[in-house]
Motif scaffolding. Structure first.
Motif, PDB file in Angstrom:
ATOM      1  N   GLY A  69     -19.314   3.624  44.520  1.00 45.40           N
ATOM      2  CA  GLY A  69     -18.738   4.892  44.315  1.00 45.40           C
ATOM      3  C   GLY A  69     -19.320   5.977  43.255  1.00 45.40           C
ATOM      4  O   GLY A  69     -20.303   5.059  42.441  1.00 45.40           O
ATOM      5  N   VAL A  70     -18.886   7.204  42.884  1.00 46.82           N
ATOM      6  CA  VAL A  70     -19.476   7.588  41.615  1.00 46.82           C
ATOM      7  C   VAL A  70     -18.510   8.295  41.038  1.00 46.82           C
ATOM      8  O   VAL A  70     -17.442   8.455  41.160  1.00 46.82           O
ATOM      9  CB  VAL A  70     -20.620   8.767  42.533  1.00 46.82           C
ATOM     10  N   GLY A  71     -18.867   8.736  39.776  1.00 52.88           N
ATOM     11  CA  GLY A  71     -18.242   9.600  38.867  1.00 52.88           C
ATOM     12  C   GLY A  71     -18.703  10.188  37.861  1.00 52.88           C
ATOM     13  O   GLY A  71     -20.157  10.062  37.651  1.00 52.88           O
ATOM     14  N   GLN A  72     -18.123  11.240  37.236  1.00 50.73           N
ATOM     15  CA  GLN A  72     -18.736  11.885  36.066  1.00 50.73           C
ATOM     16  C   GLN A  72     -17.733  12.617  35.008  1.00 50.73           C
ATOM     17  O   GLN A  72     -16.984  13.105  35.329  1.00 50.73           O
ATOM     18  CB  GLN A  72     -19.519  13.153  36.833  1.00 50.73           C
ATOM     19  N   TYR A  73     -17.911  12.161  33.987  1.00 51.43           N
ATOM     20  CA  TYR A  73     -17.057  12.738  32.765  1.00 51.43           C
ATOM     21  C   TYR A  73     -18.070  12.244  31.369  1.00 51.43           C
ATOM     22  O   TYR A  73     -18.567  11.277  31.363  1.00 51.43           O
ATOM     23  CB  TYR A  73     -15.703  12.099  32.880  1.00 51.43           C
ATOM     24  N   ARG A  74     -17.683  12.797  30.497  1.00 45.90           N
ATOM     25  CA  ARG A  74     -18.346  12.279  29.051  1.00 45.90           C
ATOM     26  C   ARG A  74     -17.585  11.085  28.812  1.00 45.90           C
ATOM     27  O   ARG A  74     -16.624  10.862  29.268  1.00 45.90           O
ATOM     28  CB  ARG A  74     -17.906  13.332  27.899  1.00 45.90           C
ATOM     29  N   ILE A  75     -18.426  10.455  27.992  1.00 46.04           N
ATOM     30  CA  ILE A  75     -17.784   9.209  27.059  1.00 46.04           C
ATOM     31  C   ILE A  75     -16.678   9.524  26.136  1.00 46.04           C
ATOM     32  O   ILE A  75     -17.161  10.023  25.064  1.00 46.04           O
ATOM     33  CB  ILE A  75     -18.629   8.100  26.671  1.00 46.04           C
ATOM     34  N   ASP A  76     -15.482   9.461  26.604  1.00 46.96           N
ATOM     35  CA  ASP A  76     -14.387  10.272  25.826  1.00 46.96           C
ATOM     36  C   ASP A  76     -13.204   9.099  25.456  1.00 46.96           C
ATOM     37  O   ASP A  76     -12.333   8.865  25.951  1.00 46.96           O
ATOM     38  CB  ASP A  76     -13.772  11.614  26.734  1.00 46.96           C
ATOM     39  N   LEU A  77     -13.523   8.731  24.012  1.00 47.57           N
ATOM     40  CA  LEU A  77     -12.706   7.837  23.562  1.00 47.57           C
ATOM     41  C   LEU A  77     -11.381   8.673  22.581  1.00 47.57           C
ATOM     42  O   LEU A  77     -12.227   9.108  21.579  1.00 47.57           O
ATOM     43  CB  LEU A  77     -13.135   6.622  22.680  1.00 47.57           C
ATOM     44  N   HIS A  78     -10.309   8.456  22.719  1.00 46.42           N
ATOM     45  CA  HIS A  78      -9.257   8.964  21.934  1.00 46.42           C
ATOM     46  C   HIS A  78      -9.255   8.277  20.307  1.00 46.42           C
ATOM     47  O   HIS A  78      -9.618   6.968  20.656  1.00 46.42           O
ATOM     48  CB  HIS A  78      -7.976   9.122  22.580  1.00 46.42           C
ATOM     49  N   PRO A  79      -8.700   8.648  19.397  1.00 46.71           N
ATOM     50  CA  PRO A  79      -8.577   7.740  18.267  1.00 46.71           C
ATOM     51  C   PRO A  79      -7.809   6.491  18.632  1.00 46.71           C
ATOM     52  O   PRO A  79      -6.861   6.502  19.491  1.00 46.71           O
ATOM     53  CB  PRO A  79      -7.714   8.891  17.457  1.00 46.71           C
ATOM     54  N   GLY A  80      -8.170   5.471  18.051  1.00 52.15           N
ATOM     55  CA  GLY A  80      -7.524   3.983  18.537  1.00 52.15           C
ATOM     56  C   GLY A  80      -6.749   3.311  17.376  1.00 52.15           C
ATOM     57  O   GLY A  80      -6.742   3.903  16.287  1.00 52.15           O
ATOM     58  N   SER A  81      -6.068   2.271  17.826  1.00 55.36           N
ATOM     59  CA  SER A  81      -5.299   1.607  16.801  1.00 55.36           C
ATOM     60  C   SER A  81      -5.985   0.733  15.831  1.00 55.36           C
ATOM     61  O   SER A  81      -5.294   0.101  14.645  1.00 55.36           O
ATOM     62  CB  SER A  81      -4.279   0.592  17.879  1.00 55.36           C
ATOM     63  N   GLY A  82      -7.285   0.808  16.027  1.00 53.10           N
ATOM     64  CA  GLY A  82      -8.163   0.069  14.769  1.00 53.10           C
ATOM     65  C   GLY A  82      -8.524   1.035  13.731  1.00 53.10           C
ATOM     66  O   GLY A  82      -9.145   0.666  12.869  1.00 53.10           O
ATOM     67  N   GLY A  83      -8.035   2.470  13.701  1.00 48.42           N
ATOM     68  CA  GLY A  83      -8.221   3.283  12.642  1.00 48.42           C
ATOM     69  C   GLY A  83      -9.374   4.107  12.837  1.00 48.42           C
ATOM     70  O   GLY A  83      -9.741   4.897  11.829  1.00 48.42           O
ATOM     71  N   ARG A  84     -10.254   4.343  14.136  1.00 44.56           N
ATOM     72  CA  ARG A  84     -11.477   4.714  14.273  1.00 44.56           C
ATOM     73  C   ARG A  84     -11.083   6.174  15.093  1.00 44.56           C
ATOM     74  O   ARG A  84     -10.138   6.334  15.871  1.00 44.56           O
ATOM     75  CB  ARG A  84     -12.478   4.130  15.260  1.00 44.56           C
ATOM     76  N   ASP A 100     -19.340   0.611  55.623  1.00 42.84           N
ATOM     77  CA  ASP A 100     -18.105   0.630  55.795  1.00 42.84           C
ATOM     78  C   ASP A 100     -17.489   1.727  54.666  1.00 42.84           C
ATOM     79  O   ASP A 100     -16.761   2.714  55.134  1.00 42.84           O
ATOM     80  CB  ASP A 100     -17.394  -0.656  55.623  1.00 42.84           C
ATOM     81  N   LEU A 101     -18.124   1.704  53.747  1.00 38.08           N
ATOM     82  CA  LEU A 101     -17.482   2.926  52.481  1.00 38.08           C
ATOM     83  C   LEU A 101     -17.966   4.202  52.864  1.00 38.08           C
ATOM     84  O   LEU A 101     -17.112   5.138  52.889  1.00 38.08           O
ATOM     85  CB  LEU A 101     -18.121   2.453  51.282  1.00 38.08           C
ATOM     86  N   THR A 102     -19.303   4.338  53.445  1.00 35.07           N
ATOM     87  CA  THR A 102     -19.718   5.578  53.673  1.00 35.07           C
ATOM     88  C   THR A 102     -18.981   6.157  55.049  1.00 35.07           C
ATOM     89  O   THR A 102     -18.810   7.571  54.996  1.00 35.07           O
ATOM     90  CB  THR A 102     -21.224   5.518  54.259  1.00 35.07           C
ATOM     91  N   GLN A 103     -18.546   5.056  55.944  1.00 36.15           N
ATOM     92  CA  GLN A 103     -17.795   5.618  57.054  1.00 36.15           C
ATOM     93  C   GLN A 103     -16.658   6.166  56.611  1.00 36.15           C
ATOM     94  O   GLN A 103     -15.666   7.109  57.476  1.00 36.15           O
ATOM     95  CB  GLN A 103     -17.413   4.473  58.094  1.00 36.15           C
ATOM     96  N   LEU A 104     -16.123   5.637  55.587  1.00 38.12           N
ATOM     97  CA  LEU A 104     -14.800   6.209  54.900  1.00 38.12           C
ATOM     98  C   LEU A 104     -14.675   7.296  54.244  1.00 38.12           C
ATOM     99  O   LEU A 104     -13.826   7.843  53.525  1.00 38.12           O
ATOM    100  CB  LEU A 104     -13.938   5.039  53.664  1.00 38.12           C
TER     101      LEU A 104
END
Length: 531
Positions: free
Chosen positions: A411-426, A509-513
Motif C-alpha cells: 500500500g501507499v501513504g503520504q503525510y508529513r512526519i507529524d509528531l505532537h508534543p509528547g509525555s517526555g516533554g518534547r 490479490d491486493l491489486t485485484q482489490l
C-alpha cells in the motif's frame, strides 16, 4: 463464558479494523470484529476526527475501498433533504468546508457509511461485530495465539479461537496481552539511526492524545458549562516549550516553533496569524443548506492536546488518571472560550454562546465530548522490517530523491512526519517526508506466527509513526492485513512464508482489490508540503 470459532479475528474496530474486515470478507473468509467502544470507525467516528489525508487524495494514493468510503460520505450529504443544489452537484463536496482537509464531516455520518459497507456480510453471519467488548487474556502456545478472551461491558465473557488474529486496537492492547515482542515510546538515535530520534530512548515519551469535542455557536445565548474541577490548573499551566499559557490563542508553529496566533473567528492579515480556528476543522457548514443549520466545528487543536502522561506501559490507575485529566483539559478549554477568551481585536469576555454538540458524538447524556480520545501512537510490534526516518524523510535522506522503494509494498501513504508534543516533554517534530509505501514486513511480528499488525501497531518507529498514523494510511495497513490473513488461509502458508515465497501472488490479490502498491513517478518525487 461462551466459546466461538472463526477464521479471522480482528481485535479493534477502528479504521484499520474495518478495512481489514472488508478485505478479508471480500476474499470469502469468516470474520469476528470486536470493538471496545459503542461505535466502529475509531478516528473517523468515536474519536470524532475527520480524515487527515494526502494532498492528492482526490486523484491518487488511495484504494478503491477507501474511495468508496469517501464517496459514501458525500452521497450521504447529497441525499439530505435540505442540501443546496450547488452543494449536491459539487463533485468534491466538502460537507463541513473545513480547511484542514477535503472531507470534513460529522462522526455519525462516517459511522453510518462504515456500517453500510459491512452490512451485506452480517445477514449470512460471514461477519460478526461485537461492540463494547475488549480483550482481557490471550493464550499462546508454540508461538501461536490459541485463543483470545473478551469481556463485554455487561461483564459477559467470550473466548474466540481463530486461525489468524489481527491487532487493530488503538493502543496495541492485543499485542501486549499476547506477549509479542514490542516497542513503546521513543527509540534512541543509536537504536534507529534517525535524524530526529532522541539521544536516549524514552519509552514513556509518547505522542500526546486529544479528547476532541464538537461545538456550535449561538450569539446572544448562554450555554456556559459548569466550571470544570481542573480549570484553575489548566488556566495557569504553561509547558516549557510553549510560548504562552495552554489556554490562550498563541501556540508554537509545529514546523518553525515560532509563536503563532490563531483565534476563534477573526482572520487578520498579519503574518503571525494562521486564520481562525472555527473554519479549521469545521464539520457542518450552514452554507450548504437551504434551511437554517448552524455551523459546527470540531475542536482538535493545540490547546487540548494532552501530554502530561502516557497511556501505554503504565498501570491501569495511571492510565485512567491521564484519561480523566485530558477530559478536564478539553472541558476547561471550552469553559475558557465561553468565559474568558479574548474576542476579535482582543476585546470581549468569552463566547458564552458556544454549545457542546454531544448529540453528534454520541455523548449528549454524559460528558458531551467525543466517545473516545484521539490516539496518535500505539504499542508497536517488533516486526520483520521496521520503517525508519532514513527511508522516508526528506532531510534524513540527504538529497536523495523519493522514499526508499520496498519490493514487498502492500500500500501507499503520504503525510508529513507529524509528531505532537509528547509525555517526555518534547515539543513538536514536524518535518517533510516523501510519499511512501507500506512494506509487508512491517505487518509481521518477529516471532508469533498468526498475529498481524492492522493499524498503528505496525513496525514503525516513534518518528515514522508520525506519518503512518493518519486515517488513510491506517486504512491501507488494515486492508493489507485482512487480505494477508485471507491469502494465508487459502494457500495454507504463514504470513512470513507469503513474504518469502508467494509475495507476487499476494500483491496480485491486493491489486485485484484495488490497492495501489506504488506511487506514480511524478507524485513519488514530490515531498509532502508544509502549511
Amino acid at each position: 463464558m461462551s466459546e466461538h470459532r472463526t477464521e479471522i479475528l480482528i481485535v479493534g474496530g477502528g479504521v484499520g479494523g474495518v478495512a481489514a474486515a472488508l478485505s478479508a470478507l471480500k476474499m470469502g473468509r469468516q470474520v469476528i470484529l470486536t470493538e471496545e467502544s459503542p461505535w466502529i470507525g475509531g478516528q473517523l467516528t468515536s474519536q470524532a476526527v475527520p480524515p487527515d489525508e494526502a494532498v492528492w487524495i482526490e486523484e491518487c494514493g488511495a484504494s478503491d475501498s477507501y474511495r468508496a468510503f469517501r464517496q459514501g460520505v458525500r452521497q450521504f450529504y447529497r441525499q439530505h433533504p435540505h442540501i443546496t443544489p450547488e452543494a449536491a452537484r459539487a463533485p468534491h463536496l466538502n460537507p463541513g468546508a473545513g480547511n484542514v482537509g477535503r472531507l470534513c464531516h460529522e462522526p455519525q455520518v462516517a459511522l453510518r457509511v462504515l456500517e453500510g459497507m459491512l452490512a451485506p456480510y452480517l445477514t449470512s453471519r460471514q461477519l460478526r461485530v461485537w461492540l463494547n467488548t475488549m480483550p482481557v487474556q490471550v493464550e499462546v502456545e508454540r508461538d501461536t495465539i490459541q485463543s483470545v478472551t473478551f469481556r463485554h461491558v455487561s461483564e459477559a465473557r467470550q473466548v474466540v479461537q481463530a486461525a489468524y488474529v489481527l491487532d487493530a486496537t488503538e493502543l496495541g492492547e492485543l499485542t501486549e496481552l499476547s506477549g509479542a515482542e514490542s516497542v513503546i515510546g521513543a527509540e534512541s538515535q543509536a537504536q534507529t539511526g534517525e535524524l530526529h530520534a532522541l539521544p536516549q530512548a524514552d519509552p514513556m515519551n509518547q505522542q500526546g492524545f486529544t479528547w476532541c469535542f464538537a461545538m456550535d455557536y449561538h450569539e446572544g445565548e448562554d450555554h456556559t458549562i459548569e466550571k470544570p474541577a481542573g480549570y484553575d490548573f489548566w488556566r495557569a499551566y504553561q509547558a516549557p516549550f510553549w510560548p504562552d499559557r495552554q489556554l490562550s490563542w498563541t501556540y508554537p508553529h509545529p514546523i518553525t516553533a515560532k509563536p503563532t496566533y490563531r483565534d476563534l473567528f477573526s482572520d487578520p492579515s498579519s503574518e503571525a496569524h494562521k486564520g481562525d480556528f472555527w473554519h479549521y476543522r469545521r464539520i457542518v457548514a450552514g452554507q450548504h443548506y437551504v434551511v437554517s443549520v448552524p455551523d459546527v466545528t470540531l475542536v482538535n487543536w493545540p490547546q487540548n492536546d494532552y501530554w502530561l502522561g502516557p497511556l501505554i506501559g503504565v498501570t491501569p490507575e495511571e492510565k485512567e488518571k491521564h484519561l480523566g485529566a485530558s477530559k478536564e483539559l478539553s472541558l476547561s478549554l471550552l469553559y475558557w472560550m465561553q468565559t474568558e477568551a479574548p474576542g476579535q481585536g482582543g476585546n470581549g469576555q468569552g463566547y458564552p454562546g458556544l454549545r457542546l454538540r454531544g448529540d453528534l458524538t454520541g455523548t449528549e447524556l454524559t460528558h458531551g465530548l467525543a466517545l473516545r480520545p484521539y490516539i496518535r501512537e500505539a504499542r508497536r510490534i517488533q516486526a520483520l522490517f521496521t520503517v525508519t526516518e532514513g527511508m522516508i524523510g526528506v532531510e534524513a535522506r540527504a538529497g536523495q530523491q523519493g522514499a526508499e522503494v520496498f519490493a514487498d509494498s502492500v500500500g501507499v501513504g503520504q503525510y508529513r512526519i507529524d509528531l505532537h508534543p509528547g509525555s517526555g516533554g518534547r515539543g513538536y517534530v514536524d518535518v517533510a517526508s516523501w510519499p511512501f509505501q507500506i512494506p509487508l514486513g512491517a505487518l509481521i511480528p518477529v516471532r508469533l506466527k498468526n498475529l498481524i499488525a492492522s493499524g498503528k501497531t505496525l513496525g514503525v518507529t516513534h518518528i515514522t509513526n508520525g506519518c503512518y498514523r493518519l486515517h488513510p494510511v491506517e486504512w491501507a495497513v488494515g486492508e493489507a492485513a485482512g487480505a494477508l490473513a485471507a491469502f494465508s488461509l487459502k494457500h495454507r502458508v504463514p504470513p512470513s512464508g507469503v513474504r518469502e515465497k508467494q509475495l507476487s501472488d499476494y500483491q496480485h490479490d491486493l491489486t485485484q482489490l484495488g490497492v495501489p502498491l506504488h506511487w506514480p513517478e511524478e507524485y513519488r518525487l514530490t515531498p509532502s508540503p508544509g502549511f
